[in-house]
Write a protein that holds these residues in place. Structure first.
Motif, short mmCIF file in Angstrom:
data_model
loop_
_atom_site.label_atom_id
_atom_site.label_comp_id
_atom_site.label_asym_id
_atom_site.label_seq_id
_atom_site.Cartn_x
_atom_site.Cartn_y
_atom_site.Cartn_z
N GLY A 101 11.13 20.55 21.51
CA GLY A 101 10.37 19.61 20.70
C GLY A 101 11.25 18.82 19.75
O GLY A 101 12.44 19.06 19.63
N TRP A 102 10.63 17.84 19.07
CA TRP A 102 11.34 17.10 18.04
C TRP A 102 10.35 16.55 17.02
O TRP A 102 9.14 16.66 17.19
CB TRP A 102 12.22 16.00 18.62
N SER A 103 10.89 15.95 15.97
CA SER A 103 10.09 15.31 14.93
C SER A 103 10.36 13.82 14.97
O SER A 103 11.50 13.39 14.87
CB SER A 103 10.45 15.88 13.55
N GLU A 104 9.29 13.02 15.16
CA GLU A 104 9.48 11.58 15.31
C GLU A 104 8.60 10.81 14.33
O GLU A 104 7.49 11.21 13.98
CB GLU A 104 9.18 11.12 16.74
N HIS A 105 9.14 9.68 13.88
CA HIS A 105 8.43 8.71 13.06
C HIS A 105 8.58 7.38 13.81
O HIS A 105 9.68 7.04 14.24
CB HIS A 105 9.05 8.55 11.67
N TRP A 106 7.52 6.60 13.96
CA TRP A 106 7.63 5.37 14.75
C TRP A 106 6.95 4.19 14.05
O TRP A 106 6.00 4.37 13.28
CB TRP A 106 7.06 5.55 16.15
N ILE A 107 7.49 3.01 14.34
CA ILE A 107 6.94 1.77 13.82
C ILE A 107 6.93 0.74 14.94
O ILE A 107 7.92 0.59 15.67
CB ILE A 107 7.77 1.19 12.65
N LEU A 108 5.83 0.02 15.11
CA LEU A 108 5.75 -1.14 15.99
C LEU A 108 5.81 -2.37 15.11
O LEU A 108 5.08 -2.47 14.11
CB LEU A 108 4.45 -1.13 16.79
N GLU A 138 14.52 8.87 2.07
CA GLU A 138 13.15 8.50 1.69
C GLU A 138 12.25 8.18 2.88
O GLU A 138 11.28 7.43 2.76
CB GLU A 138 13.15 7.32 0.72
N ALA A 139 12.57 8.76 4.04
CA ALA A 139 11.75 8.48 5.22
C ALA A 139 10.30 8.89 4.99
O ALA A 139 9.37 8.13 5.31
CB ALA A 139 12.32 9.20 6.44
N GLU A 140 10.08 10.06 4.43
CA GLU A 140 8.71 10.53 4.22
C GLU A 140 7.98 9.65 3.22
O GLU A 140 6.80 9.34 3.40
CB GLU A 140 8.73 11.99 3.75
N THR A 141 8.68 9.21 2.18
CA THR A 141 8.04 8.34 1.19
C THR A 141 7.64 7.01 1.81
O THR A 141 6.53 6.52 1.61
CB THR A 141 9.00 8.10 0.01
N ILE A 142 8.56 6.41 2.55
CA ILE A 142 8.27 5.12 3.17
C ILE A 142 7.14 5.23 4.17
O ILE A 142 6.25 4.37 4.23
CB ILE A 142 9.54 4.54 3.83
N PHE A 143 7.13 6.30 4.95
CA PHE A 143 6.06 6.45 5.93
C PHE A 143 4.72 6.77 5.26
O PHE A 143 3.66 6.44 5.80
CB PHE A 143 6.43 7.47 7.00
N GLY A 144 4.75 7.37 4.10
CA GLY A 144 3.52 7.53 3.35
C GLY A 144 2.95 6.18 2.93
O GLY A 144 1.74 5.95 3.01
N GLU A 145 3.83 5.27 2.53
CA GLU A 145 3.41 3.92 2.18
C GLU A 145 2.89 3.18 3.41
O GLU A 145 1.88 2.45 3.34
CB GLU A 145 4.57 3.15 1.55
#
Length: 291
Positions: A101-108, A138-145
């Protein structure tokens, strides 16, 4: 309804989420517009032969997996976090984690302004997988926004999503592996790309960046999944597509500008690699621009 939210739940990723939006035309024209964002982790189901209408990035903060593209390019590149997968509109691709598995954050997203980020060192069509030296700050902070902005409706939320997207792109730039660049901030693949229109052997290209042919080949393959010669062809054809879409130059002039003395040979390479002739590609782009 302009935006919809999807809440995903699983034992491995209880806080997974994804939101999608359709920014107004003015936002798409003037800003880097965000069309969706999300976070997932665990043993995720891989994508296969998917093509997007927008650009995309997938930030892998931890874990391992694979990115691949299909015909006509055909490549398979390992991914190990922290890393970013860059997705190009219309390109059939697939990606997913290995058994761990992995942990992913994505943006279109989309927007011509992304060119400035590419010029500064971010990956893209020619470098779909980019290794990072460290996790993105600050990935988590930015993705919270992003989660709040993309789920909301209205021009203010669209601007907020655009700002958060650009903040993340800048944070990725800060996290790029120093080995991916030289003292001037240009990567080995960028240096090869700059000289792609020149008729040089692999040995000559390697000598220009201070490497052996073998080391250059390994560096280009690690960054792009391609051989040096295939990478040069991809750069040439990407430039040719831009010239076909944006200028009135004839095919022979474009061929010469991107590195081909023989226009007929250029047309054969272009058709084989893209699936359409240069003239057909120009007609397609003309119709798209007139809509």
């Amino acid at each position: 309804m302009r935006a919809r939210a999807v809440r995903l739940t699983s034992m491995t990723a209880p806080d997974s989420w994804s939101h999608y939006a359709s920014p107004r035309h003015a936002m798409r024209r003037l800003l880097i517009s965000c069309h969706g964002a999300g976070e997932q982790s665990g043993q995720l189901r891989p994508f296969s032969r998917r093509a997007l209408p927008t650009r995309g990035l997938v930030y892998i903060s931890e874990g391992r997996g694979t990115y691949e593209e299909y015909e006509p390019r055909g490549l398979r590149v390992p991914v190990e976090g922290p890393a970013v997968i860059w997705l190009t509109p219309g390109v059939p691709h697939g990606y997913g984690p290995d058994a761990g598995g992995w942990s992913e954050h994505w943006i279109l997203f989309e927007g011509e302004q992304f060119v400035a980020f590419e010029a500064s060192g971010l990956g893209g069509r020619l470098r779909p997988v980019q290794t990072l030296a460290r996790p993105v700050d600050e990935a988590e902070t930015i993705f919270g926004e992003l989660r709040d902005a993309v789920a909301a409706v209205g021009p203010r939320s669209e601007i907020a999503a655009s700002v958060a997207t650009q903040r993340f792109l800048l944070a990725v730039l800060d996290a790029i592996d120093p080995a991916d660049g030289d003292g001037d901030g240009a990567s080995i693949v960028d240096l090869v790309a700059r000289g792609a229109a020149r008729s040089l052997s692999v040995a000559d290209r390697a000598a220009e960046v201070g490497l052996t042919s073998r080391d250059l080949g390994e560096a280009v393959r690690a960054a792009t999944g391609l051989t040096v010669n295939d990478f040069v062809i991809e750069v040439r054809l990407a430039r040719a597509q831009a010239l076909l879409a944006e200028t009135g130059l004839d095919v022979g002039q474009i061929a010469a500008r991107v590195g081909y003395d023989d226009a007929a040979y250029f047309s054969r390479i272009f058709s084989r690699r893209t699936g359409v002739s240069p003239s057909a590609f120009r007609r397609q782009q003309a119709r798209a621009q007139s809509d």
